[in-house]
Design a protein around this motif. Sequence first.
Motif, PDB file in Angstrom:
ATOM      1  N   UNK A  40       0.845  -1.185   0.000  1.00 40.53           N
ATOM      2  CA  UNK A  40       0.000   0.000   0.000  1.00 40.53           C
ATOM      3  C   UNK A  40       0.879   1.233   0.000  1.00 40.53           C
ATOM      4  N   UNK A  41       0.602   2.158  -0.931  1.00 41.52           N
ATOM      5  CA  UNK A  41       1.386   3.391  -0.993  1.00 41.52           C
ATOM      6  C   UNK A  41       1.079   4.265   0.204  1.00 41.52           C
ATOM      7  N   UNK A  42       2.122   4.787   0.863  1.00 43.09           N
ATOM      8  CA  UNK A  42       1.917   5.584   2.061  1.00 43.09           C
ATOM      9  C   UNK A  42       2.642   6.909   2.026  1.00 43.09           C
ATOM     10  N   UNK A  43       3.713   7.029   1.292  1.00 43.80           N
ATOM     11  CA  UNK A  43       4.538   8.226   1.354  1.00 43.80           C
ATOM     12  C   UNK A  43       4.056   9.266   0.361  1.00 43.80           C
ATOM     13  N   UNK A  44       3.948  10.551   0.733  1.00 39.87           N
ATOM     14  CA  UNK A  44       3.476  11.585  -0.187  1.00 39.87           C
ATOM     15  C   UNK A  44       4.361  11.683  -1.413  1.00 39.87           C
ATOM     16  N   UNK A  45       3.732  12.017  -2.556  1.00 37.93           N
ATOM     17  CA  UNK A  45       4.477  12.170  -3.796  1.00 37.93           C
ATOM     18  C   UNK A  45       5.525  13.270  -3.643  1.00 37.93           C
ATOM     19  N   UNK A  46       6.648  13.059  -4.253  1.00 42.66           N
ATOM     20  CA  UNK A  46       7.709  14.055  -4.197  1.00 42.66           C
ATOM     21  C   UNK A  46       8.766  13.723  -3.162  1.00 42.66           C
ATOM     22  N   UNK A  47       8.533  12.705  -2.321  1.00 39.95           N
ATOM     23  CA  UNK A  47       9.533  12.335  -1.321  1.00 39.95           C
ATOM     24  C   UNK A  47      10.744  11.739  -2.006  1.00 39.95           C
ATOM     25  N   UNK A  48      11.898  12.167  -1.601  1.00 41.98           N
ATOM     26  CA  UNK A  48      13.129  11.669  -2.210  1.00 41.98           C
ATOM     27  C   UNK A  48      13.382  10.227  -1.798  1.00 41.98           C
ATOM     28  N   UNK A  49      14.015   9.478  -2.672  1.00 40.52           N
ATOM     29  CA  UNK A  49      14.401   8.116  -2.307  1.00 40.52           C
ATOM     30  C   UNK A  49      13.475   7.087  -2.914  1.00 40.52           C
ATOM     31  N   UNK A  50      12.536   6.585  -2.105  1.00 38.64           N
ATOM     32  CA  UNK A  50      11.732   5.450  -2.525  1.00 38.64           C
ATOM     33  C   UNK A  50      10.507   5.849  -3.346  1.00 38.64           C
ATOM     34  N   UNK A  51      10.429   7.092  -3.841  1.00 37.24           N
ATOM     35  CA  UNK A  51       9.227   7.513  -4.538  1.00 37.24           C
ATOM     36  C   UNK A  51       9.082   6.877  -5.915  1.00 37.24           C
ATOM     37  N   UNK A  52      10.090   6.145  -6.391  1.00 35.02           N
ATOM     38  CA  UNK A  52       9.978   5.469  -7.690  1.00 35.02           C
ATOM     39  C   UNK A  52       9.445   4.052  -7.558  1.00 35.02           C
ATOM     40  N   UNK A  53       9.501   3.492  -6.381  1.00 34.82           N
ATOM     41  CA  UNK A  53       9.068   2.104  -6.179  1.00 34.82           C
ATOM     42  C   UNK A  53       7.546   2.022  -6.046  1.00 34.82           C
ATOM     43  N   UNK A  54       6.928   1.248  -6.929  1.00 34.48           N
ATOM     44  CA  UNK A  54       5.487   1.004  -6.837  1.00 34.48           C
ATOM     45  C   UNK A  54       5.234  -0.488  -7.019  1.00 34.48           C
ATOM     46  N   UNK A  55       4.047  -0.914  -6.590  1.00 34.22           N
ATOM     47  CA  UNK A  55       3.713  -2.337  -6.644  1.00 34.22           C
ATOM     48  C   UNK A  55       2.382  -2.510  -7.346  1.00 34.22           C
ATOM     49  N   UNK A  56       2.312  -3.422  -8.278  1.00 33.51           N
ATOM     50  CA  UNK A  56       1.082  -3.690  -9.018  1.00 33.51           C
ATOM     51  C   UNK A  56       0.037  -4.276  -8.073  1.00 33.51           C
ATOM     52  N   UNK A  57      -1.179  -3.750  -8.120  1.00 37.14           N
ATOM     53  CA  UNK A  57      -2.232  -4.229  -7.230  1.00 37.14           C
ATOM     54  C   UNK A  57      -2.787  -5.582  -7.666  1.00 37.14           C
ATOM     55  N   UNK A  58      -2.492  -6.000  -8.906  1.00 35.99           N
ATOM     56  CA  UNK A  58      -3.032  -7.270  -9.395  1.00 35.99           C
ATOM     57  C   UNK A  58      -2.041  -8.425  -9.295  1.00 35.99           C
ATOM     58  N   UNK A  59      -0.797  -8.204  -9.764  1.00 43.13           N
ATOM     59  CA  UNK A  59       0.164  -9.316  -9.784  1.00 43.13           C
ATOM     60  C   UNK A  59       1.294  -9.152  -8.768  1.00 43.13           C
ATOM     61  N   UNK A  60       1.281  -8.049  -7.995  1.00 37.33           N
ATOM     62  CA  UNK A  60       2.265  -7.800  -6.923  1.00 37.33           C
ATOM     63  C   UNK A  60       3.681  -7.549  -7.434  1.00 37.33           C
ATOM     64  N   UNK A  61       3.845  -7.248  -8.715  1.00 34.99           N
ATOM     65  CA  UNK A  61       5.174  -6.939  -9.218  1.00 34.99           C
ATOM     66  C   UNK A  61       5.638  -5.594  -8.674  1.00 34.99           C
ATOM     67  N   UNK A  62       6.861  -5.560  -8.115  1.00 33.20           N
ATOM     68  CA  UNK A  62       7.472  -4.304  -7.696  1.00 33.20           C
ATOM     69  C   UNK A  62       8.261  -3.760  -8.878  1.00 33.20           C
ATOM     70  N   UNK A  63       7.926  -2.530  -9.308  1.00 27.92           N
ATOM     71  CA  UNK A  63       8.594  -1.967 -10.475  1.00 27.92           C
ATOM     72  C   UNK A  63       8.849  -0.479 -10.273  1.00 27.92           C
ATOM     73  N   UNK A  64       9.652   0.057 -11.163  1.00 24.93           N
ATOM     74  CA  UNK A  64      10.021   1.472 -11.096  1.00 24.93           C
ATOM     75  C   UNK A  64       8.991   2.282 -11.876  1.00 24.93           C
ATOM     76  N   UNK A  65       8.407   3.279 -11.239  1.00 25.81           N
ATOM     77  CA  UNK A  65       7.378   4.078 -11.899  1.00 25.81           C
ATOM     78  C   UNK A  65       7.966   5.031 -12.948  1.00 25.81           C
ATOM     79  N   UNK A  66       9.302   5.188 -12.956  1.00 23.44           N
ATOM     80  CA  UNK A  66       9.939   6.083 -13.914  1.00 23.44           C
ATOM     81  C   UNK A  66      10.237   5.384 -15.228  1.00 23.44           C
ATOM     82  N   UNK A  67      10.951   4.246 -15.135  1.00 22.40           N
ATOM     83  CA  UNK A  67      11.334   3.547 -16.367  1.00 22.40           C
ATOM     84  C   UNK A  67      10.488   2.314 -16.633  1.00 22.40           C
ATOM     85  N   UNK A  68       9.590   1.965 -15.696  1.00 17.13           N
ATOM     86  CA  UNK A  68       8.671   0.833 -15.830  1.00 17.13           C
ATOM     87  C   UNK A  68       9.390  -0.514 -15.893  1.00 17.13           C
ATOM     88  N   UNK A  69      10.619  -0.568 -15.428  1.00 14.70           N
ATOM     89  CA  UNK A  69      11.331  -1.843 -15.344  1.00 14.70           C
ATOM     90  C   UNK A  69      11.100  -2.447 -13.958  1.00 14.70           C
TER      91      UNK A  69
END
Length: 487
Positions: free
Chosen positions: A322-351
Amino acid sequence: MADDAPEDGREEELDTLNSIYPELTRNLDNPLAAHIDLDVAPLKSIPVIFEPEQTVYKLSHLPSLHLELILPEGYPTERPPMVKLTTTPPWLPDTVLERLRKEAQEMWDEYGDMPMLFSYISQLQEAAETAFGLADSSDGPVKLASPLKTSMLDFNTRTKRETFEKETFDCGVCLEPKKGAVCYRLDHCSHVFCVACLQDFYNNCIKEGDVNNVKCLAPECGKTGNVALDRGKKPRLISPKELLQIPLTLENVQRFAELKRKKKIEADPSIAFCPRSWCQGAMRTEKYPKITDVSQMDESDSEDEEKAADVLPDAEAIESGIAKRPMGHKGMDRLVICEDCNLAFCRTCLASWHGDFVACQSRVASELTEDDQASLNYILKHTSPCPECSVPCQKAFGCNHMTCFQCKTHFCYLCGSWLPPDNPYGHFNDKKRKACYQRLMDMAEGDEGAGGGDFGGRRGAEHLADFYEQEALRLQMEEDARGEGAR
């Protein structure tokens, strides 16, 4: 015979009351005793709190006042009537009941030896319109004991429904008079429509995916009359919980909630989508939580009422998802997780997630798949964007006055200008607007059927850029051909 005269007078007064109030019940054991329940429906709702809770409830129907009457020997010349007042449950304070009882004595004193029961009952009915003074209190909400909560709220809901069912309403859709038993009153605006019309309209909207039209069907509902204010005001949608009360099927309400959530996610540029081609689910975020139980979703939000802050995940997101940190926070703000398949990926480059200390770049148009690029090219060439929500719109036939399917904004298909809903056609009669003047019916057979057209705005700029690109390509090819010929 003289001794019986007072008693005959008492019975005559009760008979008269019985003809006026058929609900008055005579005591079979004592012909000089009777009782009646008086409805308590204040002219304005009463704010009530059930201590120790602090939640304020608005009650428009309160349990009736039970009045018991006994006419003693000597009434009305020598003795007042015997009066007993109660409520079930006991919501009226004893001080109020005592005051009402004393008013019977005071009225008897005032009337002398005249019958006074009708006047007393009328006075109680009048006092019931203010909940016997409680509605006029300046001390804030009426405070009642917590054990009364369930019975009081149930009584209010049940009585409102029973009263509503006995009334007759003109449905605003089919324009036919209908009994309240087959109608529904919308919670927020109180507009009334027959259930059949509501079900037909809302089910059709949900089937076609037009969730933004699942709103009150009254044309002027929510309008202020000020075009500038009404332009930016989005319609208030019916909540899933209320749709179930109309009722719509659980399956359709579930589809409505899912479609509404999907539209919000797709319109939010801060939401990233899973890079897996077989998944493409949205990233997890508290802003748009997954739907679990539509029967508890009682918000009636409109698009402009969304106030939830955008959030992105922190280091705990790997576990919680679950996303908890406000947008714009330095560091982990690129890490996101797919709500369907649980893949952890980079929101910038989508890798797939490569760690916080690996540099990456945003995915650009040149990295789009062939199908994605073809779709994008078609949209740019054959659609005009809504000036309010930017949704691409394509005209199949008709005039160039368009209404956005998504947000209902009126706009010009040729130049993309916003048009006032009260006079959208004035735009095409304005000589100052040379690009659109007298062109209301241009391309009446549709965007593709006309073989192109002269556009302004963003679409015109795209067409102009495409023209110069094609012209440059043509000139380059001619130059290359001349060079080949010279050799």
